[in-house]
Design an enzyme around this catalytic site. Structure first.
Site, PDB file in Angstrom:
ATOM      1  N   ASP A 166       0.718  -1.274  -0.065  1.00 22.23           N
ATOM      2  CA  ASP A 166      -0.225  -0.018  -0.079  1.00 22.23           C
ATOM      3  C   ASP A 166       0.825   1.172  -0.029  1.00 22.23           C
ATOM      4  OD1 ASP A 166      -2.573   1.379   0.020  1.00 22.23           O
ATOM      5  OD2 ASP A 166      -3.354  -0.242   1.426  1.00 22.23           O
ATOM      6  N   ASP A 221     -10.290   2.727  -3.392  1.00 17.92           N
ATOM      7  CA  ASP A 221     -11.011   1.572  -2.578  1.00 17.92           C
ATOM      8  C   ASP A 221     -12.480   1.429  -3.230  1.00 17.92           C
ATOM      9  OD1 ASP A 221      -8.607   1.588  -1.442  1.00 17.92           O
ATOM     10  OD2 ASP A 221      -9.340   1.549   0.481  1.00 17.92           O
TER      11      ASP A 221
HETATM   12  C1  GLA Z   1      -6.100   0.986   1.486  1.00 14.54           C
HETATM   13  C2  GLA Z   1      -6.169   0.043   0.241  1.00 14.54           C
HETATM   14  C3  GLA Z   1      -7.226  -1.014   0.725  1.00 14.54           C
HETATM   15  C4  GLA Z   1      -7.273  -1.606   2.278  1.00 14.54           C
HETATM   16  C5  GLA Z   1      -6.845  -0.522   3.126  1.00 14.54           C
HETATM   17  C6  GLA Z   1      -6.258  -1.188   4.748  1.00 14.54           C
HETATM   18  O1  GLA Z   1      -7.183   1.771   1.647  1.00 14.54           O
HETATM   19  O2  GLA Z   1      -6.604   0.734  -0.797  1.00 14.54           O
HETATM   20  O3  GLA Z   1      -7.599  -1.893  -0.093  1.00 14.54           O
HETATM   21  O4  GLA Z   1      -5.910  -2.458   1.844  1.00 14.54           O
HETATM   22  O5  GLA Z   1      -5.994   0.402   2.838  1.00 14.54           O
HETATM   23  O6  GLA Z   1      -6.261  -0.201   5.365  1.00 14.54           O
END
Ligand code: GLA
Length: 401
Positions: A166, A221
């Site tokens: 990430d 997301d």
């Molecule tokens: C980000 C990623 C998600 C998830 C969250 C976890 O937002 O894009 O897919 O992994 O972090 O905190």
């Protein structure tokens, strides 16, 4: 400059303009060096499960083990869903005295190595989550910035098969500076580890991701709603030309089975992810999966489109208001086709051979992948179907003459 080539490549992709200035020595070895990642993985898009969409931070080793068990008992593993991926929140906020990440004592008391052994004993693979910053997005565990080599070695020693990486809480430098450090670390860690870049599409990772990772997120997301799902499909589609065996566009994980969409909308979700060669990472609780969800995610014919060896991502080849035709080539001169109705009314949608790469006079056998029926008679020139609101049809077309 003797023996060297300077390449000034200026490209524009839709509204995006970029300049890439690359200087490299012109010999065959240097060509190989330009691609940091050569781990031999991801010849087809990855399939499996990830904890985030359903459980967020509420995970523990029992859930992970029971999920592995459920992937086996439901038959999903046999269909290709092999990766069991732990997302954020699996570690303590501190590292140990040697600088090693510590699995959270209250939720992962047996440690990650034991979990990997368990998952491997079932013939499955274990994935884990890290971050190219000081802390992960939850801020509940450390990131790998400055610890890349150590963490990559730790993951390899635990038997990790997949790393989602990430982009939260960074030092402000570009991901193109921080991600290659982990790519190199993984390459020398002694175990092939699928590398999933989770940079949310901020800096168009489709343009550079294939040198660094096996997949790259093209979107922010996903949420379990129609608008969120369909807009991610759109954002991902513009990068279709960049997907290929070894590296895939990733419009985020599946929401099917989490309850926020209708059955037809979830069928669209699965059909578009499949034809877009997206990773198929289940995001629901497979321990308590419904018949309806199983019916969608276990559709072998749709999975076969996703896993087709040609590895070409489909595109929208025609858009008329809310009506869309998505198509892409498959192996053996076949074509995968989705007729998508995004509007409020039941309407006919037509795919013309001319739009989808089939010679106009060809006679075509059409297989309906959701009805599991080969249609009669053969089609010449086009195929039309009436499609419900927020529903789709999906076919494999095979020209026969
Ligand atoms: C980000 C990623 C998600 C998830 C969250 C976890 O937002 O894009 O897919 O992994 O972090 O905190």
């Amino acid at each position: 400059m003797e023996g060297s080539v300077v390449v000034w490549l200026t490209c524009s992709l839709l509204a995006i303009s970029c300049s890439v200035n690359a200087v490299y020595t012109y010999d065959p070895k240097s060509i190989r060096r330009r691609n940091l990642l050569a781990n031999g993985l991801a010849s087809t898009p990855p399939m499996g499960w990830n904890s985030w969409n359903h459980f967020n931070c509420m995970i523990d080793e029992k859930i992970i083990k029971e999920t592995a068990d459920a992937l086996i008992s439901t038959g999903l593993a046999k269909l290709g869903y092999k990766y069991v991926n732990i997302d954020d929140c699996w570690a303590e906020i501190y590292r140990d005295e040697k600088g090693t990440l510590v699995p959270k004592k209250s939720t992962f008391p047996s440690g990650i190595k034991a979990l990997a052994d368990y998952v491997h004993s079932k013939g499955l693979k274990l994935g884990i989550y890290g971050d190219a910053g000081y802390y992960t997005c939850s801020k509940k565990m450390p990131g790998s910035l400055g610890h890349e080599e150590h963490d990559a070695k730790t993951y390899a020693s635990w038997g990790i098969d997949y790393l989602k990486y990430d982009n939260c809480n960074t030092d402000g430098s570009k991901p193109t500076i921080r991600y290659p450090v982990m790519t190199k670390a993984l390459m020398s860690a002694g175990r092939p580890i699928f590398f999933s870049l989770c940079e949310w599409g901020d800096m168009h990772p489709a343009l550079w991701g294939s040198k660094l990772g096996n997949s790259w997120r093209t979107t922010n997301d996903i949420a379990d709603t129609w608008e969120s799902m369909i807009s991610r499909a759109d954002e991902n589609e513009v990068y279709a030309d960049y997907a290929r065996p070894g590296g895939w566009n990733d419009p985020d994980m599946l929401e099917i089975g989490n309850g926020g969409m209708t059955k037809d909308e979830y069928i669209i979700h699965f059909s578009i992810w499949a034809i877009s060669k997206a990773p198929l990472l289940i995001g629901c609780d497979v321990r308590n999966i419904t018949k309806e969800t199983m019916e969608i995610i276990s559709n072998k014919e749709v999975i076969a489109v996703n896993q087709d060896k040609l590895g070409v991502q489909a595109k929208k080849v025609r858009m008329e208001g809310n009506l869309e035709v998505w198509a892409g080539p498959l192996s053996d001169y076949r074509v995968a086709l989705v007729l998508l109705n995004r509007g409020p009314d039941r309407t006919a949608i037509t795919a013309y051979w001319d739009d989808i790469g089939i010679p106009p006079k060809s006679s075509v056998v059409a297989r309906d992948l959701w009805e599991h029926k080969t249609l009669e008679p053969r089609f010449v020139g086009n195929l039309s179907a009436t499609v419900d609101s927020h529903a789709c049809k999906m076919y494999v077309l095979k020209p026969v003459s």
